[in-house]
Design a protein around this motif. Structure first.
Motif, PDB file in Angstrom:
ATOM      1  N   MET A 137      40.602  39.313  38.544  1.00 45.53           N
ATOM      2  CA  MET A 137      40.013  38.475  39.601  1.00 45.53           C
ATOM      3  C   MET A 137      38.686  39.065  40.085  1.00 45.53           C
ATOM      4  O   MET A 137      37.724  38.341  40.326  1.00 45.53           O
ATOM      5  N   HIS A 138      38.642  40.390  40.197  1.00 45.44           N
ATOM      6  CA  HIS A 138      37.412  41.064  40.630  1.00 45.44           C
ATOM      7  C   HIS A 138      36.296  40.843  39.606  1.00 45.44           C
ATOM      8  O   HIS A 138      35.164  40.544  39.966  1.00 45.44           O
ATOM      9  N   LYS A 139      36.642  40.987  38.319  1.00 43.62           N
ATOM     10  CA  LYS A 139      35.646  40.774  37.258  1.00 43.62           C
ATOM     11  C   LYS A 139      35.154  39.328  37.240  1.00 43.62           C
ATOM     12  O   LYS A 139      33.990  39.055  36.987  1.00 43.62           O
ATOM     13  N   ARG A 140      36.076  38.391  37.530  1.00 41.63           N
ATOM     14  CA  ARG A 140      35.681  36.979  37.566  1.00 41.63           C
ATOM     15  C   ARG A 140      34.680  36.742  38.691  1.00 41.63           C
ATOM     16  O   ARG A 140      33.684  36.046  38.518  1.00 41.63           O
ATOM     17  N   LYS A 141      34.933  37.340  39.838  1.00 36.20           N
ATOM     18  CA  LYS A 141      34.026  37.198  40.979  1.00 36.20           C
ATOM     19  C   LYS A 141      32.638  37.742  40.664  1.00 36.20           C
ATOM     20  O   LYS A 141      31.623  37.176  41.066  1.00 36.20           O
ATOM     21  N   LYS A 142      32.615  38.870  39.911  1.00 37.71           N
ATOM     22  CA  LYS A 142      31.324  39.461  39.524  1.00 37.71           C
ATOM     23  C   LYS A 142      30.648  38.667  38.413  1.00 37.71           C
ATOM     24  O   LYS A 142      29.446  38.786  38.192  1.00 37.71           O
ATOM     25  N   SER A 166      36.443  35.298  28.195  1.00 41.20           N
ATOM     26  CA  SER A 166      37.675  34.856  27.540  1.00 41.20           C
ATOM     27  C   SER A 166      37.742  35.485  26.157  1.00 41.20           C
ATOM     28  O   SER A 166      36.723  35.847  25.576  1.00 41.20           O
ATOM     29  N   GLY A 167      38.965  35.605  25.632  1.00 40.64           N
ATOM     30  CA  GLY A 167      39.187  36.320  24.381  1.00 40.64           C
ATOM     31  C   GLY A 167      38.571  35.671  23.162  1.00 40.64           C
ATOM     32  O   GLY A 167      37.801  36.288  22.440  1.00 40.64           O
ATOM     33  N   GLY A 168      38.895  34.412  22.919  1.00 43.16           N
ATOM     34  CA  GLY A 168      38.477  33.746  21.681  1.00 43.16           C
ATOM     35  C   GLY A 168      36.992  33.468  21.592  1.00 43.16           C
ATOM     36  O   GLY A 168      36.309  33.924  20.685  1.00 43.16           O
ATOM     37  N   SER A 169      36.480  32.717  22.566  1.00 33.19           N
ATOM     38  CA  SER A 169      35.086  32.276  22.487  1.00 33.19           C
ATOM     39  C   SER A 169      34.107  33.278  23.088  1.00 33.19           C
ATOM     40  O   SER A 169      32.926  33.263  22.755  1.00 33.19           O
ATOM     41  N   GLY A 170      34.581  34.105  23.991  1.00 29.54           N
ATOM     42  CA  GLY A 170      33.700  35.078  24.641  1.00 29.54           C
ATOM     43  C   GLY A 170      32.895  34.477  25.779  1.00 29.54           C
ATOM     44  O   GLY A 170      31.973  35.099  26.299  1.00 29.54           O
ATOM     45  N   LYS A 171      33.257  33.246  26.194  1.00 31.37           N
ATOM     46  CA  LYS A 171      32.550  32.601  27.307  1.00 31.37           C
ATOM     47  C   LYS A 171      32.985  33.225  28.632  1.00 31.37           C
ATOM     48  O   LYS A 171      34.075  33.775  28.744  1.00 31.37           O
ATOM     49  N   THR A 172      32.116  33.126  29.643  1.00 34.47           N
ATOM     50  CA  THR A 172      32.430  33.646  30.963  1.00 34.47           C
ATOM     51  C   THR A 172      33.499  32.776  31.611  1.00 34.47           C
ATOM     52  O   THR A 172      33.403  31.557  31.596  1.00 34.47           O
ATOM     53  N   VAL A 173      34.502  33.427  32.190  1.00 37.14           N
ATOM     54  CA  VAL A 173      35.594  32.710  32.838  1.00 37.14           C
ATOM     55  C   VAL A 173      35.175  32.349  34.252  1.00 37.14           C
ATOM     56  O   VAL A 173      34.719  33.211  35.004  1.00 37.14           O
ATOM     57  N   LYS A 174      35.336  31.068  34.623  1.00 34.64           N
ATOM     58  CA  LYS A 174      35.002  30.610  35.974  1.00 34.64           C
ATOM     59  C   LYS A 174      36.246  30.200  36.760  1.00 34.64           C
ATOM     60  O   LYS A 174      36.235  30.170  37.973  1.00 34.64           O
ATOM     61  N   SER A 175      37.318  29.882  36.047  1.00 32.31           N
ATOM     62  CA  SER A 175      38.542  29.396  36.681  1.00 32.31           C
ATOM     63  C   SER A 175      39.397  30.540  37.211  1.00 32.31           C
ATOM     64  O   SER A 175      39.610  31.540  36.532  1.00 32.31           O
ATOM     65  N   ARG A 176      39.904  30.361  38.426  1.00 30.07           N
ATOM     66  CA  ARG A 176      40.800  31.341  39.042  1.00 30.07           C
ATOM     67  C   ARG A 176      42.101  31.426  38.265  1.00 30.07           C
ATOM     68  O   ARG A 176      42.621  32.514  38.013  1.00 30.07           O
ATOM     69  N   LYS A 177      42.638  30.282  37.856  1.00 34.12           N
ATOM     70  CA  LYS A 177      43.891  30.263  37.097  1.00 34.12           C
ATOM     71  C   LYS A 177      43.740  30.977  35.759  1.00 34.12           C
ATOM     72  O   LYS A 177      44.642  31.672  35.306  1.00 34.12           O
ATOM     73  N   GLN A 178      42.598  30.795  35.111  1.00 31.13           N
ATOM     74  CA  GLN A 178      42.358  31.442  33.825  1.00 31.13           C
ATOM     75  C   GLN A 178      42.277  32.962  34.003  1.00 31.13           C
ATOM     76  O   GLN A 178      42.779  33.712  33.174  1.00 31.13           O
ATOM     77  N   ALA A 179      41.656  33.405  35.105  1.00 36.69           N
ATOM     78  CA  ALA A 179      41.565  34.844  35.379  1.00 36.69           C
ATOM     79  C   ALA A 179      42.953  35.449  35.576  1.00 36.69           C
ATOM     80  O   ALA A 179      43.246  36.531  35.059  1.00 36.69           O
ATOM     81  N   ILE A 180      43.823  34.737  36.284  1.00 31.03           N
ATOM     82  CA  ILE A 180      45.187  35.209  36.498  1.00 31.03           C
ATOM     83  C   ILE A 180      45.918  35.292  35.157  1.00 31.03           C
ATOM     84  O   ILE A 180      46.609  36.271  34.868  1.00 31.03           O
ATOM     85  N   ALA A 181      45.737  34.263  34.326  1.00 37.78           N
ATOM     86  CA  ALA A 181      46.392  34.237  33.014  1.00 37.78           C
ATOM     87  C   ALA A 181      45.937  35.401  32.147  1.00 37.78           C
ATOM     88  O   ALA A 181      46.743  36.027  31.450  1.00 37.78           O
ATOM     89  N   ILE A 182      44.665  35.732  32.194  1.00 35.94           N
ATOM     90  CA  ILE A 182      44.131  36.859  31.414  1.00 35.94           C
ATOM     91  C   ILE A 182      44.737  38.169  31.912  1.00 35.94           C
ATOM     92  O   ILE A 182      45.152  39.016  31.120  1.00 35.94           O
ATOM     93  N   GLY A 183      44.808  38.351  33.231  1.00 38.81           N
ATOM     94  CA  GLY A 183      45.395  39.563  33.812  1.00 38.81           C
ATOM     95  C   GLY A 183      46.854  39.729  33.420  1.00 38.81           C
ATOM     96  O   GLY A 183      47.289  40.818  33.045  1.00 38.81           O
TER      97      GLY A 183
END
Length: 87
Positions: A26-31, A36-53
């Protein structure tokens, strides 16, 4: 008779280590540095950040409940749909 505090509290669903992984994601998402793993795009979604963690915590063997499988989600969705149409 009084019960002790240990007896009345429930067990943790997620370990402290898993919680730290999610907090870090979540901290990295805020910064804006969480990718994301596959595409390497920046994560903007809070739910996606939780899923990654949670995914990272699972890989390290931390205590995290199992993911809901896609087939189980489909079954519950189908059951709700049939229940709604019969009402």
């Amino acid at each position: 008779m009084q019960q002790s505090i240990a007896e009345t509290t429930m067990a943790r669903k997620y370990s402290k280590g898993a919680a730290k992984k999610v907090a870090r994601a979540m901290h990295k998402r805020k910064k804006g540095t969480l990718k994301s793993g596959g595409s390497g795009k920046t994560v903007k979604s809070r739910k996606q950040a939780i899923a990654i963690g949670l995914s990272e915590a699972r890989k390290e063997g931390k205590k995290v409940p199992a993911k809901k499988s896609a087939s189980k989600a489909r079954k519950t969705k189908k059951a709700k749909k049939t229940k709604r149409s019969t009402s």
